[in-house]
Design a protein around this motif. Sequence first.
Motif, PDB file in Angstrom:
ATOM      1  N   TRP A  89      28.179  39.928  26.663  1.00 28.69           N
ATOM      2  CA  TRP A  89      27.375  39.067  25.653  1.00 28.69           C
ATOM      3  C   TRP A  89      26.505  39.844  24.733  1.00 28.69           C
ATOM      4  CZ3 TRP A  89      24.726  34.281  28.480  1.00 28.69           C
ATOM      5  CH2 TRP A  89      25.762  33.401  28.907  1.00 28.69           C
ATOM      6  N   LEU A  90      26.362  41.101  25.010  1.00 22.11           N
ATOM      7  CA  LEU A  90      25.654  41.848  23.936  1.00 22.11           C
ATOM      8  C   LEU A  90      26.369  42.368  22.722  1.00 22.11           C
ATOM      9  CD1 LEU A  90      23.135  42.094  25.753  1.00 22.11           C
ATOM     10  CD2 LEU A  90      23.094  44.492  25.183  1.00 22.11           C
ATOM     11  N   PRO A  91      27.704  42.455  23.055  1.00 15.25           N
ATOM     12  CA  PRO A  91      28.723  42.588  21.675  1.00 15.25           C
ATOM     13  C   PRO A  91      28.707  41.475  20.933  1.00 15.25           C
ATOM     14  CG  PRO A  91      29.504  43.741  23.546  1.00 15.25           C
ATOM     15  CD  PRO A  91      28.394  43.138  24.168  1.00 15.25           C
ATOM     16  N   PHE A  92      29.005  40.303  21.850  1.00 16.16           N
ATOM     17  CA  PHE A  92      29.415  38.709  21.226  1.00 16.16           C
ATOM     18  C   PHE A  92      28.035  38.518  20.227  1.00 16.16           C
ATOM     19  CE2 PHE A  92      28.773  34.261  21.225  1.00 16.16           C
ATOM     20  CZ  PHE A  92      29.945  33.699  20.732  1.00 16.16           C
ATOM     21  N   PHE A  93      27.037  38.650  20.860  1.00 20.31           N
ATOM     22  CA  PHE A  93      25.968  38.098  19.706  1.00 20.31           C
ATOM     23  C   PHE A  93      25.337  38.827  19.095  1.00 20.31           C
ATOM     24  CE2 PHE A  93      25.224  35.331  24.076  1.00 20.31           C
ATOM     25  CZ  PHE A  93      25.186  34.112  23.215  1.00 20.31           C
ATOM     26  N   SER A  94      25.637  40.456  19.149  1.00 17.60           N
ATOM     27  CA  SER A  94      25.415  41.344  18.139  1.00 17.60           C
ATOM     28  C   SER A  94      26.312  41.193  16.783  1.00 17.60           C
ATOM     29  CB  SER A  94      25.395  42.711  18.464  1.00 17.60           C
ATOM     30  OG  SER A  94      26.886  43.119  18.811  1.00 17.60           O
TER      31      SER A  94
ATOM     32  N   SER B  93      27.387  38.300  16.233  1.00 16.44           N
ATOM     33  CA  SER B  93      26.906  37.093  15.634  1.00 16.44           C
ATOM     34  C   SER B  93      25.833  37.056  14.741  1.00 16.44           C
ATOM     35  CB  SER B  93      27.060  35.875  16.591  1.00 16.44           C
ATOM     36  OG  SER B  93      28.164  35.614  17.406  1.00 16.44           O
ATOM     37  N   GLY B  94      25.161  38.326  14.531  1.00 12.86           N
ATOM     38  CA  GLY B  94      24.088  38.544  13.803  1.00 12.86           C
ATOM     39  C   GLY B  94      22.752  38.612  14.539  1.00 12.86           C
ATOM     40  N   PHE B  95      22.849  38.710  15.828  1.00 17.53           N
ATOM     41  CA  PHE B  95      21.665  39.032  16.643  1.00 17.53           C
ATOM     42  C   PHE B  95      21.296  40.637  17.128  1.00 17.53           C
ATOM     43  CE2 PHE B  95      22.932  34.527  16.647  1.00 17.53           C
ATOM     44  CZ  PHE B  95      21.614  34.056  16.398  1.00 17.53           C
ATOM     45  N   ASP B  96      19.888  40.606  16.934  1.00 19.05           N
ATOM     46  CA  ASP B  96      19.563  41.854  17.782  1.00 19.05           C
ATOM     47  C   ASP B  96      19.667  41.744  19.116  1.00 19.05           C
ATOM     48  OD1 ASP B  96      19.586  43.553  15.239  1.00 19.05           O
ATOM     49  OD2 ASP B  96      17.630  43.120  14.764  1.00 19.05           O
ATOM     50  N   CYS B  97      19.913  42.634  19.850  1.00 20.89           N
ATOM     51  CA  CYS B  97      20.029  41.904  21.371  1.00 20.89           C
ATOM     52  C   CYS B  97      19.468  43.219  22.397  1.00 20.89           C
ATOM     53  CB  CYS B  97      21.438  41.905  21.956  1.00 20.89           C
ATOM     54  SG  CYS B  97      22.397  40.691  21.192  1.00 20.89           S
ATOM     55  N   PHE B  98      18.508  42.831  23.228  1.00 17.70           N
ATOM     56  CA  PHE B  98      17.908  43.745  24.146  1.00 17.70           C
ATOM     57  C   PHE B  98      18.079  43.176  25.561  1.00 17.70           C
ATOM     58  CE2 PHE B  98      15.727  43.514  20.073  1.00 17.70           C
ATOM     59  CZ  PHE B  98      15.512  44.748  19.673  1.00 17.70           C
ATOM     60  N   ALA B  99      18.796  44.084  26.352  1.00 17.56           N
ATOM     61  CA  ALA B  99      18.800  43.674  27.715  1.00 17.56           C
ATOM     62  C   ALA B  99      18.067  44.495  28.741  1.00 17.56           C
ATOM     63  CB  ALA B  99      20.358  43.690  28.164  1.00 17.56           C
ATOM     64  N   LEU B 100      16.905  43.941  29.353  1.00 16.34           N
ATOM     65  CA  LEU B 100      16.047  44.472  30.241  1.00 16.34           C
ATOM     66  C   LEU B 100      16.704  44.753  31.586  1.00 16.34           C
ATOM     67  CD1 LEU B 100      12.840  42.694  29.086  1.00 16.34           C
ATOM     68  CD2 LEU B 100      14.168  44.476  27.878  1.00 16.34           C
ATOM     69  N   SER B 101      16.032  45.756  32.531  1.00 17.83           N
ATOM     70  CA  SER B 101      16.369  46.086  33.837  1.00 17.83           C
ATOM     71  C   SER B 101      14.976  45.840  34.387  1.00 17.83           C
ATOM     72  CB  SER B 101      16.861  47.418  34.191  1.00 17.83           C
ATOM     73  OG  SER B 101      18.507  47.452  33.857  1.00 17.83           O
ATOM     74  N   LEU B 102      14.889  44.792  35.087  1.00 21.78           N
ATOM     75  CA  LEU B 102      13.396  44.616  35.749  1.00 21.78           C
ATOM     76  C   LEU B 102      13.263  45.988  36.576  1.00 21.78           C
ATOM     77  CD1 LEU B 102      13.633  41.093  36.570  1.00 21.78           C
ATOM     78  CD2 LEU B 102      12.389  42.074  34.807  1.00 21.78           C
ATOM     79  N   VAL B 103      11.829  46.290  37.063  1.00 25.61           N
ATOM     80  CA  VAL B 103      11.385  47.569  37.774  1.00 25.61           C
ATOM     81  C   VAL B 103      12.261  47.293  38.970  1.00 25.61           C
ATOM     82  CG1 VAL B 103       9.290  47.960  36.450  1.00 25.61           C
ATOM     83  CG2 VAL B 103       9.279  46.462  38.635  1.00 25.61           C
ATOM     84  N   GLY B 104      12.576  48.545  39.603  1.00 23.51           N
ATOM     85  CA  GLY B 104      13.142  48.640  40.837  1.00 23.51           C
ATOM     86  C   GLY B 104      14.715  48.351  40.810  1.00 23.51           C
ATOM     87  N   GLN B 105      15.077  48.087  39.314  1.00 23.36           N
ATOM     88  CA  GLN B 105      16.903  47.633  39.267  1.00 23.36           C
ATOM     89  C   GLN B 105      17.305  48.427  38.284  1.00 23.36           C
ATOM     90  OE1 GLN B 105      16.928  44.720  41.268  1.00 23.36           O
ATOM     91  NE2 GLN B 105      14.722  45.254  41.861  1.00 23.36           N
ATOM     92  N   GLY B 106      18.569  48.649  38.477  1.00 25.83           N
ATOM     93  CA  GLY B 106      19.332  49.497  37.528  1.00 25.83           C
ATOM     94  C   GLY B 106      18.648  51.001  37.278  1.00 25.83           C
ATOM     95  N   GLU B 107      18.417  51.319  36.235  1.00 24.44           N
ATOM     96  CA  GLU B 107      17.943  52.688  35.689  1.00 24.44           C
ATOM     97  C   GLU B 107      16.307  52.519  35.546  1.00 24.44           C
ATOM     98  OE1 GLU B 107      19.484  55.468  36.013  1.00 24.44           O
ATOM     99  OE2 GLU B 107      21.424  54.514  36.447  1.00 24.44           O
ATOM    100  N   SER B 108      15.916  51.612  35.879  1.00 26.03           N
ATOM    101  CA  SER B 108      14.299  51.393  35.690  1.00 26.03           C
ATOM    102  C   SER B 108      13.576  52.066  37.120  1.00 26.03           C
ATOM    103  CB  SER B 108      13.948  49.921  35.667  1.00 26.03           C
ATOM    104  OG  SER B 108      14.252  49.194  34.549  1.00 26.03           O
ATOM    105  N   ASP B 109      12.343  52.367  36.573  1.00 22.25           N
ATOM    106  CA  ASP B 109      11.721  52.996  37.814  1.00 22.25           C
ATOM    107  C   ASP B 109      11.433  51.931  38.827  1.00 22.25           C
ATOM    108  OD1 ASP B 109      11.653  55.422  36.527  1.00 22.25           O
ATOM    109  OD2 ASP B 109       9.592  55.239  35.667  1.00 22.25           O
TER     110      ASP B 109
END
Length: 332
Positions: A88-93, A95-111
């Motif tokens: 979805w980030l490639p798709f919407f970018s 399509s003209g949108f700046d995209c920001f996907a967050l990892s909530l704390v304790g998830q992914g690479e977040s602290d």
Amino acid sequence: MAIVLSIQHTPKMTLNPFSVLNKPPKTRVPYELKQGQSRIFHQLPSGLNMEVIIQKSVKEKDPDSKNDPPLVFVHGSYHSAWCWAEHWLPFFSNSGFDCFALSLVGQGESDAPSGTVAGTLQTHAGDVADFIERNLSLPPVLLGHSFGGLIIQYYIANMRHKPHSEMQNLYPKLKGAALICSVPPSGNSGLVWRYLFSKPIAAFKVTRSLAAKAFQTSLPLCRETFFSATMEDNLVLRYQELMKESSRMPLFDLRKLNASLPVPKMTDYSTEILVLGAKDDFIVDAEGLDETGRFYDVPPICIEGVAHDMMLDCSWEEGANVILSWLNGLSR
């Protein structure tokens, strides 16, 4: 009733404080970014760093036209920012949108915070709000999946609606919010009870898959829980490995969460809401989708041939196109 769909120039954004990932990853299966994506960190007031995967619009901005809102994506349990970066980030970018996907704390690479769970609706929504307040110059559209949708519901319920509201600096105004296969405002307890009485075998599978984390070791159960039956084994296996590593601690204490629900009604009715579901969703049933639509007084849209992980499923374009059409129709 849900509407069923069958498958047939922006101001410069200042992104501070951020740091590029230059240390060993927290996950044993780190997600490799696609072309045009970057992984950076936003430092929260708690001092914890929150992973953000960014993909900016590839289209040139027309200085004479109105600006498209930035899109901020919020994942649910057992996922992190990578689930949006896949398609979805490639798709919407594009399509003209700046995209920001967050990892909530304790998830992914977040602290990870201290304690046994990552946070509450209030703390997670506050982290999303802090990112928006400090880094985006335009009101964004929030897009939340599953429990991420419930976090967004809490956000919009507490959004500032008076010029001098105490919430003024806590929950910045939004252009819109998309709730995707979202846990309904009353939480997941109603879903569980309905399954127990109407589909006891499905209830057992859902409990075994999610509460007991059996989806992490069973490829068939992982597919049935999150994806369409036609998804190829190699893709299910890849996403299964990423999901295993995505959540180092639970997003919530579910007992405390359900005791705090339903979320309050929103007070800023200028925020446009999209309620989007999947016909083959193994987790959020049709009644849960309809509940969310009734709560926000909008007709929910249900896409046939798509499963719970709409943004990763075989027909991921179907949900993306519905959202794009809605985005293009937002009042300018």
